[in-house]
Motif scaffolding. Structure first.
Motif, mmCIF file in Angstrom:
data_model
loop_
_atom_site.group_PDB
_atom_site.id
_atom_site.type_symbol
_atom_site.label_atom_id
_atom_site.label_comp_id
_atom_site.label_asym_id
_atom_site.label_seq_id
_atom_site.Cartn_x
_atom_site.Cartn_y
_atom_site.Cartn_z
ATOM 1 N N ILE A 258 0.837 -1.211 0.000
ATOM 2 C CA ILE A 258 0.000 0.000 0.000
ATOM 3 C C ILE A 258 0.863 1.249 0.000
ATOM 4 C CG2 ILE A 258 -1.822 -1.267 1.218
ATOM 5 C CD1 ILE A 258 -0.255 1.534 3.117
ATOM 6 N N ARG A 259 0.203 2.385 -0.262
ATOM 7 C CA ARG A 259 0.832 3.688 -0.145
ATOM 8 C C ARG A 259 -0.128 4.612 0.600
ATOM 9 N NH1 ARG A 259 5.486 4.477 -2.929
ATOM 10 N NH2 ARG A 259 6.067 2.816 -4.365
ATOM 11 N N TYR A 260 0.429 5.577 1.298
ATOM 12 C CA TYR A 260 -0.403 6.488 2.084
ATOM 13 C C TYR A 260 0.390 7.766 2.344
ATOM 14 C CZ TYR A 260 2.506 5.391 6.116
ATOM 15 O OH TYR A 260 3.571 5.264 6.964
ATOM 16 N N THR A 261 -0.331 8.819 2.718
ATOM 17 C CA THR A 261 0.292 10.084 3.106
ATOM 18 C C THR A 261 0.222 10.229 4.619
ATOM 19 O OG1 THR A 261 -0.126 11.229 1.032
ATOM 20 C CG2 THR A 261 0.050 12.586 2.978
ATOM 21 N N PRO A 262 1.356 10.528 5.278
ATOM 22 C CA PRO A 262 1.321 10.695 6.743
ATOM 23 C C PRO A 262 0.904 12.107 7.144
ATOM 24 C CG PRO A 262 3.588 10.765 5.964
ATOM 25 C CD PRO A 262 2.721 10.609 4.754
ATOM 26 N N ASN A 263 1.844 13.030 7.272
ATOM 27 C CA ASN A 263 1.585 14.386 7.760
ATOM 28 C C ASN A 263 2.004 15.404 6.703
ATOM 29 O OD1 ASN A 263 2.224 12.465 9.881
ATOM 30 N ND2 ASN A 263 2.007 14.132 11.329
ATOM 31 N N PHE A 264 1.149 16.386 6.458
ATOM 32 C CA PHE A 264 1.568 17.531 5.645
ATOM 33 C C PHE A 264 2.537 18.385 6.452
ATOM 34 C CE2 PHE A 264 -2.278 16.523 3.299
ATOM 35 C CZ PHE A 264 -1.898 16.783 1.985
ATOM 36 N N MET A 265 3.603 18.812 5.809
ATOM 37 C CA MET A 265 4.581 19.706 6.421
ATOM 38 C C MET A 265 4.545 21.049 5.702
ATOM 39 S SD MET A 265 7.201 19.834 8.717
ATOM 40 C CE MET A 265 8.115 18.281 8.885
ATOM 41 N N VAL A 266 4.624 22.130 6.464
ATOM 42 C CA VAL A 266 4.782 23.468 5.895
ATOM 43 C C VAL A 266 6.202 23.925 6.173
ATOM 44 C CG1 VAL A 266 3.975 25.850 5.848
ATOM 45 C CG2 VAL A 266 2.343 23.976 6.256
ATOM 46 N N THR A 267 6.929 24.230 5.117
ATOM 47 C CA THR A 267 8.277 24.780 5.211
ATOM 48 C C THR A 267 8.198 26.254 4.846
ATOM 49 O OG1 THR A 267 9.329 22.672 4.672
ATOM 50 C CG2 THR A 267 10.624 24.663 4.275
ATOM 51 N N ALA A 268 8.555 27.130 5.758
ATOM 52 C CA ALA A 268 8.431 28.578 5.533
ATOM 53 C C ALA A 268 9.747 29.267 5.883
ATOM 54 C CB ALA A 268 7.297 29.159 6.373
ATOM 55 N N TRP A 269 10.052 30.331 5.156
ATOM 56 C CA TRP A 269 11.313 31.034 5.368
ATOM 57 C C TRP A 269 11.115 32.531 5.177
ATOM 58 C CZ3 TRP A 269 10.052 27.765 1.425
ATOM 59 C CH2 TRP A 269 9.934 28.339 0.146
ATOM 60 N N GLY A 270 11.984 33.289 5.803
ATOM 61 C CA GLY A 270 11.970 34.743 5.651
ATOM 62 C C GLY A 270 13.328 35.303 6.021
ATOM 63 N N ARG A 271 13.600 36.499 5.521
ATOM 64 C CA ARG A 271 14.905 37.138 5.737
ATOM 65 C C ARG A 271 14.743 38.309 6.698
ATOM 66 N NH1 ARG A 271 18.618 38.387 0.644
ATOM 67 N NH2 ARG A 271 19.847 36.633 1.435
ATOM 68 N N ARG A 272 15.675 38.399 7.619
ATOM 69 C CA ARG A 272 15.669 39.556 8.512
ATOM 70 C C ARG A 272 16.197 40.765 7.747
ATOM 71 N NH1 ARG A 272 18.692 40.460 14.347
ATOM 72 N NH2 ARG A 272 17.683 42.472 14.759
ATOM 73 N N PRO A 273 15.421 41.832 7.684
ATOM 74 C CA PRO A 273 15.854 42.989 6.891
ATOM 75 C C PRO A 273 17.053 43.687 7.514
ATOM 76 C CG PRO A 273 13.862 43.514 8.113
ATOM 77 C CD PRO A 273 14.101 42.041 8.306
ATOM 78 N N SER A 274 17.782 44.395 6.669
ATOM 79 C CA SER A 274 18.946 45.137 7.165
ATOM 80 C C SER A 274 18.538 46.272 8.085
ATOM 81 C CB SER A 274 19.749 45.691 5.983
ATOM 82 O OG SER A 274 20.251 44.629 5.208
ATOM 83 N N ARG A 275 17.341 46.815 7.849
ATOM 84 C CA ARG A 275 16.788 47.821 8.746
ATOM 85 C C ARG A 275 15.640 47.205 9.515
ATOM 86 N NH1 ARG A 275 16.350 53.493 5.297
ATOM 87 N NH2 ARG A 275 18.592 53.741 4.866
ATOM 88 N N PRO A 276 15.435 47.594 10.791
ATOM 89 C CA PRO A 276 14.351 47.013 11.575
ATOM 90 C C PRO A 276 13.011 47.238 10.896
ATOM 91 C CG PRO A 276 15.831 48.282 12.968
ATOM 92 C CD PRO A 276 16.239 48.578 11.545
ATOM 93 N N ALA A 277 12.185 46.173 10.871
ATOM 94 C CA ALA A 277 10.828 46.279 10.304
ATOM 95 C C ALA A 277 9.824 46.338 11.443
ATOM 96 C CB ALA A 277 10.531 45.066 9.426
ATOM 97 N N ARG A 278 8.755 47.062 11.234
ATOM 98 C CA ARG A 278 7.726 47.185 12.251
ATOM 99 C C ARG A 278 6.944 45.886 12.344
ATOM 100 N NH1 ARG A 278 3.909 52.180 11.606
ATOM 101 N NH2 ARG A 278 3.167 51.246 13.532
ATOM 102 N N ARG A 279 6.682 45.453 13.558
ATOM 103 C CA ARG A 279 5.872 44.284 13.795
ATOM 104 C C ARG A 279 4.427 44.633 13.457
ATOM 105 N NH1 ARG A 279 6.924 39.710 16.454
ATOM 106 N NH2 ARG A 279 5.132 38.503 17.123
ATOM 107 N N THR A 280 3.728 43.712 12.815
ATOM 108 C CA THR A 280 2.387 44.027 12.317
ATOM 109 C C THR A 280 1.365 43.058 12.852
ATOM 110 O OG1 THR A 280 2.660 42.631 10.376
ATOM 111 C CG2 THR A 280 3.354 44.923 10.181
ATOM 112 N N GLY A 281 0.111 43.507 12.803
ATOM 113 C CA GLY A 281 -1.037 42.609 12.952
ATOM 114 C C GLY A 281 -1.263 42.066 14.344
ATOM 115 N N ALA A 282 -2.249 41.164 14.401
ATOM 116 C CA ALA A 282 -2.660 40.550 15.653
ATOM 117 C C ALA A 282 -1.757 39.383 15.989
ATOM 118 C CB ALA A 282 -4.121 40.076 15.541
#
Length: 287
Positions: A259-283
Motif C-alpha cells: 500500500i501507499r499512504y500520506t502521513p503528515n503535511f509539512m509546511v516549510t516557511a522562510w523569511g529574511r531579517r531585513p537590514s533595517r528594523p521592520a515594524r511588527r504588524t497585525g494581531a
C-alpha cells in the motif's frame, strides 16, 4: 494561545507530547528525518547556505540537519545545535558542530549572530510559539534567514491526507488524525501549526517570505508514522476519538508493503531579517 504562563506553568520548550525516554525515540526521530529531510535540505541549499556561514539549529532531534549544515559551511563556518534532549545528535565527530542542551524560551541566545536559524517540528509543541519565533528572529543577523517547518494535519488538511490512504480506509485515517490533533492540543501544542508560519514570520518583522506545503506518498512499512502512533498509543486511546481496535487496524495497514499512504503535511516557511528594523504588524497568532 498566549505568550504567558498557562495552568500555572511557564511556557517552556519542555512541554513536549512525546516521551523522550521511550526506548525507540531515537529511531522515531531518525525516521522523521528520513521522510522529510529531502525538502528541508533542498530548501536550505536554495537559501544559499555556503562556506563560512554561522548557523543555529533549534530542536536538533537526531541531528541530520545539523550535520548537513556543518559539512556545508566547512571549516570557516560553524553550527550550534540545541535541544532539551540533545543526546541523539552528539558523537558526530565534526569540529565545527557544537551540540548543547538548551531551552529556547528561557536560556540566553546571542542576538544578530547567525546567517541561518532553522527549526523543524518544534513550534507546534509550544504554547508560546510567537515568543519562540521572536527569539529565533532576534538571533538572526540582519540579512540572514529564518526557516521554520511544522506539520499541518488539522481540519481540511487531515481530510486531504486521508484521501491518500488506501480505498476503504479514509474515515479511519480521518479519525486517526482527529485523535492526533486532540493529543497535541491537550499538551498545549497545535497539530495545525504549519498554516500559521508564513504570517507569523511577517509579524516577526521578516521579509522575502516564502513557503511550501508538502507531503510524501509513502510505501507501507515506512517506520515514521508507525513509530509515532506506537509512541502515542496511550494518549491517543485516552482521548476517546479512536478505539484500540481502530488504532491496531491503522498500524497493521500502514505496514503492508503493497500500500501507499500520506502521513503528515509539512509546511516549510522562510523569511529574511531585513537590514533595517521592520515594524511588527497585525494581531497575535491563532489559538
Amino acid at each position: 494561545m498566549t505568550d504567558g504562563a498557562r495552568d500555572g506553568r511557564p511556557d517552556t520548550a519542555d512541554r513536549y507530547v512525546f516521551d523522550r525516554e521511550w526506548e525507540r525515540e531515537h529511531e522515531r526521530l531518525a525516521a522523521l528525518e528520513a521522510v522529510y529531510d529531502g525538502v528541508t535540505l533542498d530548501r536550505l541549499a536554495r537559501l544559499g547556505v555556503a562556506e563560512g556561514w554561522q548557523c543555529l539549529e533549534v530542536g536538533c532531534g537526531a541531528g541530520s540537519v545539523a550535520r548537513w549544515l556543518a559539512e556545508r559551511v566547512g571549516t570557516r563556518g560553524s553550527v550550534l545545535a540545541i535541544d532539551l534532549d540533545p543526546r541523539f545528535a552528539e558523537g558526530h565527530g565534526l569540529p565545527n558542530l557544537t551540540v548543547r542542551r538548551q531551552d529556547l524560551l528561557t536560556d540566553p541566545l546571542p542576538t544578530d549572530a547567525y546567517d541561518l536559524v532553522h527549526a523543524r517540528a518544534l513550534l507546534e509543541h509550544l504554547p508560546a510559539r510567537e515568543q519562540a519565533l521572536d527569539r529565533l528572529a532576534a538571533a538572526t543577523r540582519p540579512g540572514g534567514w529564518v526557516m521554520v517547518e511544522d506539520f499541518d494535519v488539522e481540519g481540511a488538511m487531515a481530510a486531504a491526507a486521508a484521501r491518500y490512504w488506501p480505498a476503504g480506509h479514509t474515515e479511519l485515517a480521518e479519525r486517526l488524525y482527529s485523535a492526533l490533533q486532540a493529543v497535541f492540543g491537550g499538551a498545549g501544542g497545535d497539530a495545525g501549526c504549519g498554516r500559521w508560519l508564513p504570517d507569523a514570520l511577517a509579524r516577526a518583522g521578516l521579509t522575502e517570505i516564502g513557503a511550501l506545503v508538502h507531503a510524501p506518498l509513502l510505501p507501507g512499512g515506512t517506520p515514521f508514522l508507525v513509530l509515532t502512533l506506537r509512541q502515542l498509543r496511550a494518549p491517543l486511546l485516552a482521548g476517546g476519538l479512536i478505539a484500540a481496535q481502530e488504532l491496531d487496524t491503522a498500524l497493521e495497514l500502514i505496514q503492508r508493503q503493497e500500500i501507499r499512504y500520506t502521513p503528515n503535511f509539512m509546511v516549510t516557511a522562510w523569511g529574511r531579517r531585513p537590514s533595517r528594523p521592520a515594524r511588527r504588524t497585525g494581531a497575535r497568532s491563532p489559538g
